[in-house]
Write an enzyme that holds these catalytic residues in place. Structure first.
Site, PDB file in Angstrom:
ATOM      1  N   SER A  21      12.837 -59.330  -5.866  1.00 11.04           N
ATOM      2  CA  SER A  21      12.990 -58.302  -6.816  1.00 11.04           C
ATOM      3  C   SER A  21      14.695 -58.311  -7.321  1.00 11.04           C
ATOM      4  CB  SER A  21      12.431 -56.973  -6.685  1.00 11.04           C
ATOM      5  OG  SER A  21      11.304 -57.062  -7.085  1.00 11.04           O
ATOM      6  N   THR A  81       6.217 -61.204  -1.388  1.00 10.94           N
ATOM      7  CA  THR A  81       6.109 -60.075  -0.277  1.00 10.94           C
ATOM      8  C   THR A  81       5.066 -61.022   0.712  1.00 10.94           C
ATOM      9  OG1 THR A  81       5.911 -58.662  -2.026  1.00 10.94           O
ATOM     10  CG2 THR A  81       4.867 -58.055   0.049  1.00 10.94           C
ATOM     11  N   LYS A 138      13.790 -50.117   3.996  1.00  6.60           N
ATOM     12  CA  LYS A 138      13.532 -51.423   3.527  1.00  6.60           C
ATOM     13  C   LYS A 138      14.609 -52.161   2.974  1.00  6.60           C
ATOM     14  CE  LYS A 138       9.475 -51.999   1.898  1.00  6.60           C
ATOM     15  NZ  LYS A 138       8.468 -51.662   0.978  1.00  6.60           N
ATOM     16  N   LYS A 144      10.407 -44.802  -5.937  1.00  6.22           N
ATOM     17  CA  LYS A 144       8.807 -45.275  -6.072  1.00  6.22           C
ATOM     18  C   LYS A 144       8.483 -44.261  -7.057  1.00  6.22           C
ATOM     19  CE  LYS A 144       6.212 -48.069  -3.843  1.00  6.22           C
ATOM     20  NZ  LYS A 144       6.326 -49.392  -3.056  1.00  6.22           N
ATOM     21  N   ASP A 186       3.242 -52.374  -7.429  1.00  7.42           N
ATOM     22  CA  ASP A 186       2.810 -52.067  -6.485  1.00  7.42           C
ATOM     23  C   ASP A 186       1.293 -52.002  -6.274  1.00  7.42           C
ATOM     24  OD1 ASP A 186       3.673 -50.815  -3.762  1.00  7.42           O
ATOM     25  OD2 ASP A 186       2.120 -49.543  -4.338  1.00  7.42           O
ATOM     26  N   ASN A 201      -2.394 -58.890  -4.305  1.00  9.96           N
ATOM     27  CA  ASN A 201      -0.833 -59.694  -4.120  1.00  9.96           C
ATOM     28  C   ASN A 201      -0.410 -59.993  -2.853  1.00  9.96           C
ATOM     29  OD1 ASN A 201       2.321 -59.485  -4.040  1.00  9.96           O
ATOM     30  ND2 ASN A 201       1.770 -60.465  -6.073  1.00  9.96           N
ATOM     31  N   LYS A 224      15.424 -48.363  -6.162  1.00  8.56           N
ATOM     32  CA  LYS A 224      14.415 -49.715  -6.440  1.00  8.56           C
ATOM     33  C   LYS A 224      13.415 -49.416  -5.790  1.00  8.56           C
ATOM     34  CE  LYS A 224      13.952 -53.786  -7.611  1.00  8.56           C
ATOM     35  NZ  LYS A 224      12.902 -53.430  -8.312  1.00  8.56           N
TER      36      LYS A 224
HETATM   37  P1  NAD Z   1      -2.882 -55.209  -4.901  1.00 10.09           P
HETATM   38  O1  NAD Z   1      -3.342 -53.968  -6.115  1.00 10.09           O
HETATM   39  O2  NAD Z   1      -2.343 -56.475  -5.550  1.00 10.09           O
HETATM   40  O3  NAD Z   1      -3.879 -55.482  -4.052  1.00 10.09           O
HETATM   41  C1  NAD Z   1      -4.217 -54.212  -3.308  1.00 10.09           C
HETATM   42  C2  NAD Z   1      -5.638 -54.799  -2.423  1.00 10.09           C
HETATM   43  O4  NAD Z   1      -6.061 -53.841  -1.531  1.00 10.09           O
HETATM   44  C3  NAD Z   1      -6.892 -55.402  -3.329  1.00 10.09           C
HETATM   45  O5  NAD Z   1      -7.391 -56.370  -2.850  1.00 10.09           O
HETATM   46  C4  NAD Z   1      -7.919 -54.043  -3.120  1.00 10.09           C
HETATM   47  O6  NAD Z   1      -9.225 -54.326  -3.288  1.00 10.09           O
HETATM   48  C5  NAD Z   1      -7.564 -53.633  -1.580  1.00 10.09           C
HETATM   49  N1  NAD Z   1      -7.785 -51.978  -1.482  1.00 10.09           N
HETATM   50  C6  NAD Z   1      -7.699 -51.044  -2.063  1.00 10.09           C
HETATM   51  N2  NAD Z   1      -8.185 -50.125  -1.211  1.00 10.09           N
HETATM   52  C7  NAD Z   1      -8.563 -50.584  -0.175  1.00 10.09           C
HETATM   53  C8  NAD Z   1      -9.106 -49.952   1.000  1.00 10.09           C
HETATM   54  N3  NAD Z   1      -9.379 -48.848   1.173  1.00 10.09           N
HETATM   55  N4  NAD Z   1      -9.486 -50.643   1.908  1.00 10.09           N
HETATM   56  C9  NAD Z   1      -9.095 -52.429   1.963  1.00 10.09           C
HETATM   57  N5  NAD Z   1      -8.699 -52.899   0.928  1.00 10.09           N
HETATM   58  C10 NAD Z   1      -8.392 -51.855  -0.173  1.00 10.09           C
HETATM   59  O7  NAD Z   1      -1.779 -54.531  -4.291  1.00 10.09           O
HETATM   60  P2  NAD Z   1      -0.500 -55.078  -3.225  1.00 10.09           P
HETATM   61  O8  NAD Z   1       0.741 -55.348  -4.341  1.00 10.09           O
HETATM   62  O9  NAD Z   1      -0.966 -56.325  -2.707  1.00 10.09           O
HETATM   63  O10 NAD Z   1      -0.154 -53.863  -2.288  1.00 10.09           O
HETATM   64  C11 NAD Z   1      -0.766 -53.883  -1.208  1.00 10.09           C
HETATM   65  C12 NAD Z   1       0.235 -53.326  -0.320  1.00 10.09           C
HETATM   66  O11 NAD Z   1       1.468 -53.952  -0.124  1.00 10.09           O
HETATM   67  C13 NAD Z   1       0.606 -51.818  -0.611  1.00 10.09           C
HETATM   68  O12 NAD Z   1       0.840 -51.013   0.599  1.00 10.09           O
HETATM   69  C14 NAD Z   1       2.122 -51.996  -1.259  1.00 10.09           C
HETATM   70  O13 NAD Z   1       2.816 -50.898  -1.231  1.00 10.09           O
HETATM   71  C15 NAD Z   1       2.480 -53.261  -0.345  1.00 10.09           C
HETATM   72  N6  NAD Z   1       3.373 -53.939  -0.785  1.00 10.09           N
HETATM   73  C16 NAD Z   1       3.279 -54.617  -2.138  1.00 10.09           C
HETATM   74  C17 NAD Z   1       4.373 -55.346  -2.522  1.00 10.09           C
HETATM   75  C18 NAD Z   1       4.344 -56.414  -3.798  1.00 10.09           C
HETATM   76  O14 NAD Z   1       5.298 -56.896  -4.137  1.00 10.09           O
HETATM   77  N7  NAD Z   1       3.286 -56.213  -4.533  1.00 10.09           N
HETATM   78  C19 NAD Z   1       5.652 -55.275  -2.007  1.00 10.09           C
HETATM   79  C20 NAD Z   1       5.864 -54.526  -0.825  1.00 10.09           C
HETATM   80  C21 NAD Z   1       4.728 -53.984  -0.187  1.00 10.09           C
END
Ligand code: NAD
Length: 419
Positions: free
Chosen positions: A353, A195, A99, A111, A151, A226, A75
């Site tokens: 999820s 998250t 995790k 992934k 993601d 997100n 997953k």
């Molecule tokens: P997202 O696409 O919704 O948002 C990503 C954000 O990061 C955006 O605001 C973007 O502008 C910003 N960003 C991108 N590059 C950047 C940089 N170089 N410096 C600063 N900001 C930057 O993605 P998300 O789902 O929020 O994921 C963010 C992190 O959280 C990732 O590491 C992801 O693996 C982790 N994560 C997400 C989830 C989920 O359910 N969405 C779950 C677990 C972990």
């Protein structure tokens, strides 16, 4: 302690392997078990053509990694980003195994990633890339095999398209193949916030453990998607003062506190930089602010040997996956900074999820209150277990979290006769 950047690896796969080694040493794990855990079981690399709006055909590359399926199907999310690499996807799949292990879900880690930049693509192009990638990996995934999710730069709409493509290929409605879907096609209430919500539960618990009041606690958040955007809202609702936020273009800082709702509106219509030039800071400066809580919620390797010594936060909650390198971890531990590791801090996403997948398999859907209650119980229990094990072994929370997961995965491999 200062480590030169030349000595420090920023390869996420090597970092994930170092993290396994650290926990395996404390668990006195046999070498062959450690070796299994240091490599994904299966990796698929695909390339697929997509017609772009201008009529040209572009070939995209993508990956799906399945780390370990001893406990259950794999997953983990699918990332759309120009800098996706195979090693990054492999590392992210390993982190997903650990995790799921920390929060006790019946899954292994998976992934996926596609090298592309959704910010430069039209909606039609994004849909064609999403559908083509799902078609390319369709034999590899499935509700009982490997279940993707959102993601970085992937959304509920993208999950909806992918579910539809998989359902068409399999000849039946298959909502359980992917999570993070829109509610109307089998999404779960609470998944979008999960998250950030899970992360906030762990932050509140850590504040309490450190004897710090929630009301007025200052927070800086890197990434406004997100995870980051919703964490900013939830922390603010809990009484914290959000002093800095950023996205890929840069950040804003106001020691007196930021208006999180206004920033959300600016992000939707233009850019968060429009908040005011006088508040502008870089992503690097944001990390080094003197705050109670720092939430990296963007990408990997932002806290490294280079800047760890300058980090002033009291608590770092890793909403992002892999934001801190092992060298930085050592520096932060020496400074007494509590790092709530990614495998725990952002596990709320995969937890809900899992709830979504269970609801899809039952065809019976829960209220948001039920989802949140189950999420909070699971996150707090997991936090307490990690915290207590860390204290017992005089180690950091990350190593303790890995110890809990690795023990579970090793027990499953033993029960199945793999080791
Ligand atoms: P997202 O696409 O919704 O948002 C990503 C954000 O990061 C955006 O605001 C973007 O502008 C910003 N960003 C991108 N590059 C950047 C940089 N170089 N410096 C600063 N900001 C930057 O993605 P998300 O789902 O929020 O994921 C963010 C992190 O959280 C990732 O590491 C992801 O693996 C982790 N994560 C997400 C989830 C989920 O359910 N969405 C779950 C677990 C972990």
């Amino acid at each position: 302690m200062t480590v030169s950047i030349a000595e420090e690896t920023l390869n996420p796969y090597k970092i994930a392997q170092q993290q396994v080694d650290a926990a395996a040493a404390l668990l006195q794990l046999p070498e062959h078990v450690t070796n299994i855990l240091k490599h994904p079981k299966r990796v698929l690399s695909v390339s697929f053509p997509v017609r772009m709006d201008d009529g040209s055909i572009r070939v995209f590359e993508g990956y799906r990694s399945q780390h370990n399926d001893a406990i259950g199907p794999t997953k983990g999310g699918i990332r759309f980003h120009p800098e996706v690499t195979l090693d990054e996807v492999k590392a992210l799949s390993m982190w997903m195994s650990f995790k799921c292990g920390v929060v006790g879900l019946p899954y292994g880690g998976g992934k996926g990633g596609v090298i592309c930049d959704p910010r430069t693509m039209s909606k039609g192009e994004l849909e064609r890339v999403s559908r083509a990638f799902m078609e390319a990996i369709a034999d590899f995934v499935g509700p009982d095999k490997d279940i993707p999710a959102p993601d970085v730069y992937t959304t509920p709409q993208i999950m909806g398209w992918m579910m539809d493509t998989y359902s068409r290929l399999s000849g039946k409605f298959s909502p359980g193949v992917i999570t993070g879907k829109p509610l109307i096609v089998g999404g779960s209430k609470g998944r979008n916030e999960a998250t950030a919500q899970g992360c906030v539960y762990t932050i509140l618990a850590a504040l309490k453990d450190k004897g710090l009041p929630v009301e007025g606690a200052t927070a800086a958040i890197q990434g406004f998607g997100n995870a980051g955007r919703i964490a900013a809202r939830l922390l603010s609702e809990a009484g914290c003062k959000i002093v800095a936020v950023s996205d890929s273009k840069g950040g804003i800082y106001n020691a007196a506190g930021l208006d999180v709702e206004l920033i959300g509106q600016l992000k939707d219509t233009a850019s968060i930089a429009d908040y005011g030039k006088q508040y502008s800071i870089s992503n690097e400066q944001l990390l080094e602010l003197d705050v109670d809580i720092l939430v990296p919620a963007a990408l990997e390797n932002v806290i490294t040997a280079v800047n760890a010594d300058r980090i002033q936060a009291k608590i770092i909650a890793e909403a992002a996956n892999g934001p801190t390198t092992p060298e930085a971890d050592r520096v932060l531990a020496a400074k007494g900074i509590t790092v709530i590791p990614d495998v725990l801090a952002n596990a709320g996403g995969v937890t809900v999820s899992y709830f979504e997948w269970v609801q899809n398999l039952m065809h019976y859907y829960w209220s948001e209150a039920e989802v949140l209650e189950k999420l909070e119980t699971n996150m707090i229990q997991s936090y307490v277990a990690v915290r207590d094990l860390a204290a017992e072994h005089k180690t950091d929370l990350r190593t303790a979290a890995y110890m809990i997961s690795i023990k579970r995965i090793a027990a499953a491999m033993e029960a199945r006769g793999w080791i």
